[in-house]
Scaffold this motif. Structure first.
Motif, mmCIF file in Angstrom:
data_model
loop_
_atom_site.group_PDB
_atom_site.id
_atom_site.type_symbol
_atom_site.label_atom_id
_atom_site.label_comp_id
_atom_site.label_asym_id
_atom_site.label_seq_id
_atom_site.Cartn_x
_atom_site.Cartn_y
_atom_site.Cartn_z
ATOM 1 N N LEU A 252 0.829 -1.206 0.000
ATOM 2 C CA LEU A 252 0.000 0.000 0.000
ATOM 3 C C LEU A 252 0.864 1.256 0.000
ATOM 4 O O LEU A 252 0.529 2.253 -0.652
ATOM 5 C CB LEU A 252 -0.930 -0.004 1.211
ATOM 6 C CG LEU A 252 -1.891 1.180 1.302
ATOM 7 C CD1 LEU A 252 -2.765 1.281 0.048
ATOM 8 C CD2 LEU A 252 -2.775 1.062 2.547
ATOM 9 N N LEU A 266 -6.194 1.486 -3.040
ATOM 10 C CA LEU A 266 -6.835 0.316 -2.445
ATOM 11 C C LEU A 266 -7.204 -0.722 -3.495
ATOM 12 O O LEU A 266 -7.207 -1.926 -3.209
ATOM 13 C CB LEU A 266 -8.080 0.738 -1.659
ATOM 14 C CG LEU A 266 -7.827 1.483 -0.345
ATOM 15 C CD1 LEU A 266 -9.133 1.699 0.406
ATOM 16 C CD2 LEU A 266 -6.829 0.737 0.529
ATOM 17 N N THR A 286 -7.555 4.541 3.785
ATOM 18 C CA THR A 286 -6.461 5.384 3.308
ATOM 19 C C THR A 286 -6.969 6.795 3.066
ATOM 20 O O THR A 286 -8.047 6.984 2.479
ATOM 21 C CB THR A 286 -5.865 4.822 2.003
ATOM 22 O OG1 THR A 286 -5.434 3.485 2.216
ATOM 23 C CG2 THR A 286 -4.695 5.654 1.533
#
Length: 410
Positions: A252, A266, A286
């Motif tokens: 990520l 994502l 996020t």
């Protein structure tokens, strides 16, 4: 052929041998008929009561250790999520019809967890073999003394063997916990530079030998005056969860640097998670913080929503871009994202479910407690605010789930 309908409540009551169900707080939830009969207590005298209020230690025996050993075994089950077999135990019971009169009893207990879908202990199965008559048979009138002694010796030997196995397992679990904690500590970063803005991060491992989980956080500097902040939670416990966490956090972090927003990051993480063992159903949120535009762009994959606390004390959950956890869908679909403005001096708080969830409470209660604490401490700097949140929201004795927390002053 139709499957038979089974009345599990009736099955529980008919189980041969003493079986009781207790909550993680060691309160009786139910007890079968054999337990009630052999323990000399009715269901009404058991259900809803703390185990050691119903069965206190014999005050006339200074060497009595039944309560201490029973409590330690049950708390190990709650902390580890593993079955615990106790050694042969003497635990006297007070005669309910003659208070002050204590009857000698010997028990062989086993405590086992009942887990929910997320692997948390919701009940303890307390199964007990009553062996008092066997112990009394040694030398008793008409008893087979030699046979009783042989059985007693065999029982004692087996109990000692089981106790040794439990001790070895606990030591092995403790080593696994130490390795998992060291792995997490190595992979969880300190707050990156955020210009004139303050940031604080916290990680609190779960209590117990096995409950080290896969919670993580990350802060990534983006081109221009922007910052990506992520918080995630891998399902499971121990080394496997810690390893999956490390792979997902790194993936990520890279995705945030090359994509145009949190939703795309994502999406990329979700595709990668399909190839990572243990990554299924991971939750993550996020946010991309743009200091110049004073906006927060966010996307959430099944995770508790971040909280934006404005300088005037009002709090808003960022819950307008919520989607299922990673790999929860059979096919790949674009993820949503949303954007919200902020004013200078606001505070963004991101966290894992260990901060707010309690087995005995609705999730809304935990969220309300979080917003109340944030509003009360909103003027504190991020480091002090982070410590205040942990003090207000986590149980004093420690939590049974990991907790990751990020506080950003905007």
């Amino acid at each position: 052929m139709r499957e038979p309908r089974i009345d599990y409540a009736a099955v529980f009551q008919a189980l041969p041998g003493m079986v009781a169900l207790l909550t993680p707080e060691l309160v009786y939830a139910d007890a079968n008929e054999d337990f009630q009969r052999l323990a000399g207590r009715t269901r009404e005298q058991l259900v809803g009561r703390y185990i050691f209020d119903v069965f206190p230690e014999n005050p006339n025996d200074p060497a009595a250790a039944g309560r201490r050993e029973t409590q330690a075994s049950m708390l190990r089950v709650v902390a580890t999520g593993e079955r615990d077999t106790m050694a042969l135990l003497r635990y006297d019971i007070e005669d309910p019809e003659r208070p002050g009169r204590w009857e000698e009893h010997y028990w062989s207990p086993v405590n086992a967890p009942v887990l929910d879908a997320e692997g948390r202990v919701v009940l303890i199965v307390h199964r007990v073999e009553e062996i008092t008559e066997l112990m009394r048979a040694r030398g008793g009138p008409g008893g087979d003394t030699d046979r009783a002694r042989v059985l007693e010796a065999e029982l004692y030997t087996r109990a000692r063997e089981l106790q040794e196995v439990n001790d070895r397992l606990r030591k092995a679990h403790a080593r696994d916990r130490e390795v998992a904690l060291a792995l997490q500590a190595a992979m969880l970063p300190s707050p990156g530079p955020t210009g004139r803005h303050g940031a604080a991060v916290r990680y609190r491992p779960a209590v117990g030998a096995l409950n080290v989980c896969g919670d993580w956080y990350d802060l990534v500097d983006l081109p221009g005056e922007s910052l990506a902040v992520a918080v995630g939670d891998v399902v499971g416990h121990g080394l496997a969860a810690a390893c999956a966490m490390g792979q997902l956090r790194s993936a990520l972090s890279a995705a945030c640097r090359v994509t145009d927003g949190p939703a795309e990051a994502l999406e990329a993480l979700g595709l990668y998670a399909r190839s990572v063992e243990g990554a299924e159903s991971t939750t993550v949120v996020t946010t991309f913080i743009d200091w110049d535009d004073h906006t927060i762009t966010y996307s959430c994959a099944g995770h508790p929503p971040p909280v934006l606390v404005h300088p005037d004390g009002t709090a808003a959950f960022l819950d307008q871009a919520t989607d299922p956890p990673l790999s929860a869908r059979p096919e790949h679909l674009p993820r949503p994202q949303a954007q919200t403005p902020f004013t200078e001096g606001a505070t963004l708080v991101m966290y894992t479910d260990g901060l707010i969830e309690r087995r005995t409470e609705d999730i809304d209660t935990g969220l309300a407690r979080l917003t109340e604490s944030l509003t009360r401490h909103r003027h504190a700097d991020p480091e002090i605010l982070a410590d205040a949140l942990l003090a207000d929201l986590l149980p004093p004795a420690g939590n049974t789930d990991d907790t990751a927390l990020v506080v950003i002053r905007l």
